[in-house]
Structure formats: C-alpha cells, structure tokens
Design an enzyme around this catalytic site. Structure first.
Site, short mmCIF file in Angstrom:
data_model
loop_
_atom_site.label_atom_id
_atom_site.label_comp_id
_atom_site.label_asym_id
_atom_site.label_seq_id
_atom_site.Cartn_x
_atom_site.Cartn_y
_atom_site.Cartn_z
N HIS A 4 15.33 6.24 52.35
CA HIS A 4 15.19 5.23 51.29
C HIS A 4 16.51 4.67 50.76
O HIS A 4 16.50 3.82 49.88
CB HIS A 4 14.39 5.81 50.12
CG HIS A 4 13.05 6.30 50.54
ND1 HIS A 4 12.82 7.61 50.90
CD2 HIS A 4 11.88 5.64 50.72
CE1 HIS A 4 11.55 7.74 51.26
NE2 HIS A 4 10.96 6.57 51.16
N GLY A 20 15.83 3.17 35.75
CA GLY A 20 14.58 2.97 36.49
C GLY A 20 14.58 1.62 37.20
O GLY A 20 14.14 1.49 38.34
N ARG A 24 18.65 -3.48 36.35
CA ARG A 24 19.52 -2.91 35.32
C ARG A 24 20.70 -2.19 35.99
O ARG A 24 21.79 -2.13 35.43
CB ARG A 24 18.74 -1.98 34.40
CG ARG A 24 19.46 -1.77 33.09
CD ARG A 24 18.59 -1.14 32.05
NE ARG A 24 17.53 -2.02 31.61
CZ ARG A 24 16.37 -1.60 31.15
NH1 ARG A 24 16.11 -0.31 31.05
NH2 ARG A 24 15.46 -2.45 30.76
N ARG A 43 14.28 -1.64 50.12
CA ARG A 43 13.14 -1.89 49.21
C ARG A 43 13.56 -2.55 47.90
O ARG A 43 12.86 -2.46 46.88
CB ARG A 43 12.38 -0.60 48.87
CG ARG A 43 11.67 -0.03 50.08
CD ARG A 43 10.98 1.27 49.73
NE ARG A 43 10.40 1.84 50.94
CZ ARG A 43 9.11 2.11 51.09
NH1 ARG A 43 8.27 1.89 50.12
NH2 ARG A 43 8.66 2.62 52.21
N ARG A 87 20.18 9.97 33.99
CA ARG A 87 19.20 8.90 33.85
C ARG A 87 19.59 8.06 32.64
O ARG A 87 19.91 8.60 31.57
CB ARG A 87 17.80 9.49 33.67
CG ARG A 87 16.79 8.48 33.15
CD ARG A 87 15.37 8.87 33.36
NE ARG A 87 14.48 8.16 32.47
CZ ARG A 87 14.21 6.86 32.51
NH1 ARG A 87 14.75 6.09 33.46
NH2 ARG A 87 13.39 6.30 31.64
N ILE A 88 19.58 6.73 32.83
CA ILE A 88 19.72 5.81 31.70
C ILE A 88 18.45 4.95 31.73
O ILE A 88 18.10 4.40 32.77
CB ILE A 88 21.00 4.94 31.82
CG1 ILE A 88 21.17 4.32 33.21
CG2 ILE A 88 22.24 5.74 31.46
CD1 ILE A 88 22.32 3.32 33.32
N GLY A 89 17.75 4.91 30.62
CA GLY A 89 16.49 4.17 30.66
C GLY A 89 15.94 3.94 29.28
O GLY A 89 16.57 4.27 28.27
N SER A 90 14.76 3.38 29.25
CA SER A 90 14.12 3.12 27.97
C SER A 90 13.04 4.16 27.71
O SER A 90 12.59 4.86 28.63
CB SER A 90 13.53 1.71 27.96
OG SER A 90 12.62 1.58 29.02
N GLU A 162 -4.44 7.01 28.37
CA GLU A 162 -5.83 6.95 27.88
C GLU A 162 -6.17 8.18 27.04
O GLU A 162 -7.32 8.48 26.82
CB GLU A 162 -6.80 6.87 29.08
CG GLU A 162 -6.66 5.62 29.92
CD GLU A 162 -7.32 4.40 29.29
OE1 GLU A 162 -8.02 4.55 28.27
OE2 GLU A 162 -7.11 3.29 29.83
N GLU A 179 8.89 8.86 28.11
CA GLU A 179 9.32 8.05 29.25
C GLU A 179 8.63 8.65 30.48
O GLU A 179 7.64 9.35 30.33
CB GLU A 179 10.86 7.99 29.34
CG GLU A 179 11.56 9.33 29.30
CD GLU A 179 11.68 10.02 30.62
OE1 GLU A 179 12.55 9.64 31.40
OE2 GLU A 179 10.94 11.00 30.88
N MET A 180 9.14 8.41 31.67
CA MET A 180 8.35 8.80 32.83
C MET A 180 9.15 9.47 33.97
O MET A 180 8.64 9.58 35.07
CB MET A 180 7.61 7.57 33.38
CG MET A 180 6.65 6.96 32.36
SD MET A 180 5.79 5.51 32.98
CE MET A 180 4.74 6.25 34.23
N GLU A 181 10.38 9.88 33.71
CA GLU A 181 11.22 10.37 34.82
C GLU A 181 12.01 11.66 34.57
O GLU A 181 12.28 12.41 35.52
CB GLU A 181 12.23 9.28 35.24
CG GLU A 181 11.64 8.03 35.86
CD GLU A 181 11.13 7.03 34.83
OE1 GLU A 181 11.48 7.16 33.63
OE2 GLU A 181 10.37 6.12 35.20
N SER A 203 12.85 1.52 23.24
CA SER A 203 12.55 0.09 23.45
C SER A 203 11.23 -0.32 22.79
O SER A 203 10.97 -1.50 22.61
CB SER A 203 12.45 -0.20 24.96
OG SER A 203 11.40 0.55 25.53
N ARG A 217 18.11 -6.57 24.27
CA ARG A 217 18.13 -5.42 25.16
C ARG A 217 19.50 -5.12 25.74
O ARG A 217 19.91 -3.97 25.78
CB ARG A 217 17.11 -5.58 26.29
CG ARG A 217 15.72 -5.41 25.73
CD ARG A 217 14.66 -5.42 26.79
NE ARG A 217 13.38 -5.27 26.13
CZ ARG A 217 12.43 -4.43 26.49
NH1 ARG A 217 12.59 -3.68 27.55
NH2 ARG A 217 11.31 -4.34 25.82
#
Ligand code: HPA
Length: 236
Positions: A4, A20, A24, A43, A87-90, A162, A179-181, A203, A217
């Site tokens: 990848h 992510g 960015r 990708r 990791r840098i993210g929101s 949900e 967040e998700m990571e 964010s 942002r």
C-alpha cells in the site's frame, strides 16, 4: 515498496506523522516541512518526506478508522523502520469542559473492538501513549498556550453511532473525545517496541452539537501539527 506504500526503501523517515486525511498530509507537509517530496500516492493515500528544523520527518495519510490505519502503520513499522508514529487528527469532544478547537493529547484509547481484538481474546488490553512523547507534547502545548486536555479518548469503529448509551458511559467515565484510529496505533507501537502518540483537535462536540467552521480549520490544525513535531524533536 509495500502493498500500500509506493515509497522506495529509505524514502520514509523514522518519525512519521499520520493524519487520517491524505490532503491534510499534503497541507501539513507543504506548510511545515522543508524540501517536502511526495513519496507515496498509492490509492491517493498521500505521503511526504521532508525536514523540520533539520530533522527528517514523513507525513503519511492513514485513512479513516482502525482497519485502514493498521495497514499503513504495519507497513511503516515493519517495512520502513518507522520508530515514532504520531497521529494528528480531529475528534469529537465528549466533556463539557472540552471546547471546539481545544487540543486533546491522548494518554489512553478505549475501544470496543479493534483489528487487534482477536489476539487479546478475553483480555481488555489498555492501549496507552508513549510517555516520552506524551510528556514532550504537553510541554510543547503549554509553551504555545494552546488549551489542551490530557487523558483518555475513545477510538470508535463508527462515525455514525447508533448507541447513545455507549457515548453516555464514555462521558460518565471521563473520556475526553472520540475518534477512530488511536487505539490500534498505540497497540501496534507497543507490539513492535515503537513510540506512538495521538494529538487531536476537537472539530465537533457530541454534547453541544457545535462544529468547527471550515475556514477555522487550518489555523487550529496548525497548532496540533506543531505540537506533534515538537514532541518528536523536543530539542529542535
Ligand atoms: N466521532 C468519531 N470520530 C470523529 C468525530 C466523531 O464525532 N469527530 C471527529 N472524528
């Protein structure tokens, strides 16, 4: 080259910042690095290598969610020798005292499930940040005067959740943001003896429904990138 990542051996630095969003990564590389070169566009998951105050740094997009991050972090660690992954993210704020634009430095990351859940079986493993990075990031944030919170976050598998009861339990237990990571990044770093940290910008807010206007942002995310770079190179 890996499955990848198209970079040649040696084209990725030992220190890698991981947003992510691949765009960015491009923005951060163009804004903060000198001599930034594109080293991956497989990708469209852009990766760049350049220098910051004389130190080699790569900025590689991770994609959204732990399965995507796991692909890039595994290849960076095992094939390119990455030693420090930040990791840098929101993230979404979860506590009332955590405001939009604030920075969260994640000491731990709670999950329900992650790509590593299968190997832990009955163990509720506690993914945690590297202490030296955490300490340096807090010092950098304090020196900048950025409103910063340090504590636990929640790495969710879904953006469109949900289960409001789950968020309620996270809030009750002091979780600062979602967040998700990060949980999978911390777990992979621990497994391979590498250093990891997540520096996040709030964010949006789950309790107030506020969201960062898009024009705000860049400036706000800039603080986070500088804190991450300073954490990686505290003497620079
Ligand atoms: N949930 C999950 N991930 C996020 C959020 C959120 O509200 N905001 C930014 N990343």
């Amino acid at each position: 080259m890996t499955v990848h990542i198209g970079a040649k051996p040696g084209e990725i630095a030992e220190t890698v910042l991981m947003p992510g969003d691949p765009y960015r990564a491009k923005w951060a590389a163009e804004t903060f690095l000198e001599d930034a070169q594109l080293v991956n566009n497989v990708r469209g998951m852009l990766g760049f290598t350049g220098t910051w105050r004389g130190n080699r740094v790569s900025i590689q997009g991770s994609g959204m969610g732990m399965p995507s991050l796991s692909i890039y972090a595994n290849e960076l660690i095992s094939e390119y020798g990455a030693q420090t992954l930040i990791r840098i993210g929101s993230c979404g704020g979860m506590q009332k005292h955590v405001g939009i634009r604030d920075v969260i430095i994640a000491m731990t990351a709670t999950t329900i499930t992650s790509p590593s859940s299968g190997i832990f079986r009955e163990v509720n493993y506690a993914p945690c940040a590297d202490w030296s990075l955490l300490k340096a990031a807090v010092a950098a944030a304090e020196a900048k005067g950025t409103t910063t919170h340090v504590g636990g976050i929640y790495s969710s598998d879904v953006f469109y959740a949900e289960r409001p009861d789950l968020d309620e339990q996270m809030v009750r237990h002091g979780i600062l943001g979602v967040e998700m990571e990060a949980a999978e990044l911390y777990t992979l770093a621990a497994r391979h003896g590498r250093r990891a940290l997540a520096v996040l910008t709030v964010s949006d807010h789950l309790q107030t429904g506020e969201a960062l206007p898009s024009e705000d942002r860049e400036r706000t995310f800039g603080d986070m990138v500088e804190i991450a770079l300073q954490a990686a190179f505290p003497d620079a």
